[in-house]
Motif scaffolding. Sequence first.
Motif, PDB file in Angstrom:
ATOM      1  N   MET A   3       0.841  -1.189   0.000  1.00 16.76           N
ATOM      2  CA  MET A   3       0.000   0.000   0.000  1.00 16.76           C
ATOM      3  C   MET A   3       0.875   1.237   0.000  1.00 16.76           C
ATOM      4  N   ALA A   4       0.443   2.305  -0.670  1.00 17.69           N
ATOM      5  CA  ALA A   4       1.226   3.528  -0.750  1.00 17.69           C
ATOM      6  C   ALA A   4       1.353   4.174   0.623  1.00 17.69           C
ATOM      7  N   LYS A   5       2.320   5.063   0.755  1.00 17.36           N
ATOM      8  CA  LYS A   5       2.551   5.772   2.005  1.00 17.36           C
ATOM      9  C   LYS A   5       1.296   6.526   2.399  1.00 17.36           C
ATOM     10  N   GLY A   6       0.957   6.489   3.695  1.00 15.75           N
ATOM     11  CA  GLY A   6      -0.256   7.129   4.167  1.00 15.75           C
ATOM     12  C   GLY A   6      -0.127   8.632   4.278  1.00 15.75           C
ATOM     13  N   TYR A   7      -1.214   9.272   4.722  1.00 19.11           N
ATOM     14  CA  TYR A   7      -1.257  10.725   4.834  1.00 19.11           C
ATOM     15  C   TYR A   7      -0.686  11.225   6.157  1.00 19.11           C
ATOM     16  N   GLY A   8      -0.462  10.321   7.099  1.00 18.93           N
ATOM     17  CA  GLY A   8       0.058  10.745   8.391  1.00 18.93           C
ATOM     18  C   GLY A   8      -0.931  11.571   9.176  1.00 18.93           C
TER      19      GLY A   8
ATOM     20  N   PHE B 266      -4.683  11.398  11.615  1.00 14.92           N
ATOM     21  CA  PHE B 266      -5.612  10.537  12.346  1.00 14.92           C
ATOM     22  C   PHE B 266      -7.046  10.678  11.855  1.00 14.92           C
ATOM     23  N   CYS B 267      -7.314  11.662  10.987  1.00 13.45           N
ATOM     24  CA  CYS B 267      -8.666  11.922  10.487  1.00 13.45           C
ATOM     25  C   CYS B 267      -9.256  10.660   9.857  1.00 13.45           C
ATOM     26  N   PRO B 268     -10.488  10.280  10.214  1.00 10.82           N
ATOM     27  CA  PRO B 268     -11.095   9.075   9.626  1.00 10.82           C
ATOM     28  C   PRO B 268     -11.169   9.126   8.112  1.00 10.82           C
ATOM     29  N   LEU B 269     -11.392  10.311   7.528  1.00 15.21           N
ATOM     30  CA  LEU B 269     -11.425  10.418   6.077  1.00 15.21           C
ATOM     31  C   LEU B 269     -10.057  10.084   5.491  1.00 15.21           C
ATOM     32  N   ALA B 270      -9.004  10.568   6.118  1.00 18.91           N
ATOM     33  CA  ALA B 270      -7.656  10.271   5.632  1.00 18.91           C
ATOM     34  C   ALA B 270      -7.379   8.779   5.710  1.00 18.91           C
ATOM     35  N   LYS B 271      -7.805   8.143   6.801  1.00 26.75           N
ATOM     36  CA  LYS B 271      -7.569   6.702   6.946  1.00 26.75           C
ATOM     37  C   LYS B 271      -8.357   5.920   5.892  1.00 26.75           C
ATOM     38  N   ALA B 272      -9.597   6.341   5.597  1.00 24.82           N
ATOM     39  CA  ALA B 272     -10.383   5.671   4.557  1.00 24.82           C
ATOM     40  C   ALA B 272      -9.744   5.874   3.196  1.00 24.82           C
TER      41      ALA B 272
ATOM     42  N   ALA C 188      -9.119  -7.541   1.776  1.00 28.59           N
ATOM     43  CA  ALA C 188      -9.387  -8.630   2.724  1.00 28.59           C
ATOM     44  C   ALA C 188      -8.729  -8.342   4.066  1.00 28.59           C
ATOM     45  N   SER C 189      -7.492  -7.858   4.049  1.00 23.29           N
ATOM     46  CA  SER C 189      -6.782  -7.529   5.299  1.00 23.29           C
ATOM     47  C   SER C 189      -7.498  -6.431   6.071  1.00 23.29           C
ATOM     48  N   ALA C 190      -8.161  -5.529   5.329  1.00 22.85           N
ATOM     49  CA  ALA C 190      -8.891  -4.435   5.967  1.00 22.85           C
ATOM     50  C   ALA C 190     -10.299  -4.847   6.387  1.00 22.85           C
ATOM     51  N   GLY C 191     -10.706  -6.070   6.080  1.00 27.76           N
ATOM     52  CA  GLY C 191     -12.031  -6.538   6.468  1.00 27.76           C
ATOM     53  C   GLY C 191     -13.144  -6.090   5.562  1.00 27.76           C
TER      54      GLY C 191
END
Length: 235
Positions: A1-6, A8-14, A60-63
């Motif tokens: 998976m690409a590097k995340g946004y860093g 905690f915002c739920p939108l960023a995590k989605a 699948a890993s994310a459910g």
Amino acid sequence: MAKGYGQFCPLAKAAELLCERWTMILVRELSAGSRRFNELRRGLPLMSPTLLSRRLGQLASAGVVQQVRDNDGAWAYELTQAGRELRPMVELMGTWGHRWVGSQLQEDDLDVGLLMWDIRRGVDPAHFPPHRVVVQVRFSDAPGGHRDWWLVSEGGETDLCMEDPGHDVDVVVLSSLRALTEVWLCRCTIAEAERQRSMQVLGSDDFRRQLPRWLQGSPLARLGEASLREVPVES
């Protein structure tokens, strides 16, 4: 998976999960009822098998997706509750895309195999008699070997054939690839395409009358058209 946004915002995590290339289109295919790997590949013809496997593993890993056995024992994929909760998002994005960014089709957007696969699962066989009805589609401009297709409607189901199934044909649709794509995207009616001479429908008057109700358009495109009727676009 690409590097995340860093963040905690739920939108960023989605977005970290869902906004990678092909992921939401894969969710669209699963939402539309594709279950097996080869079915998913038919709806994602430009996605490599390796990348498809990787995206399925990530979901699948994310459910969001789970692997199950079909009735014949073959492996299949289906959305979990978390995945099913994405369906309104798929519909909203499709509606928004139809309303605001989907009006111009580029040549690279036209894919005869994807179009016919989407038509197969999106037509409404309830508008044809329960006995077998065969619709032949002949494209004037499709690549060699992909010009003739047959849709066989029988008993509430529709099958897609790339080779002549050997049954009597009830309706023949002669069309350019762009014309039928625009009809399927609810950008043009069959009658309008016939008047523009980009499509011709041959068959009995009864089947010709029923064809537009059977070939009613992509589900996401219909949602987009409904939104245009409900809320006029501002000039």
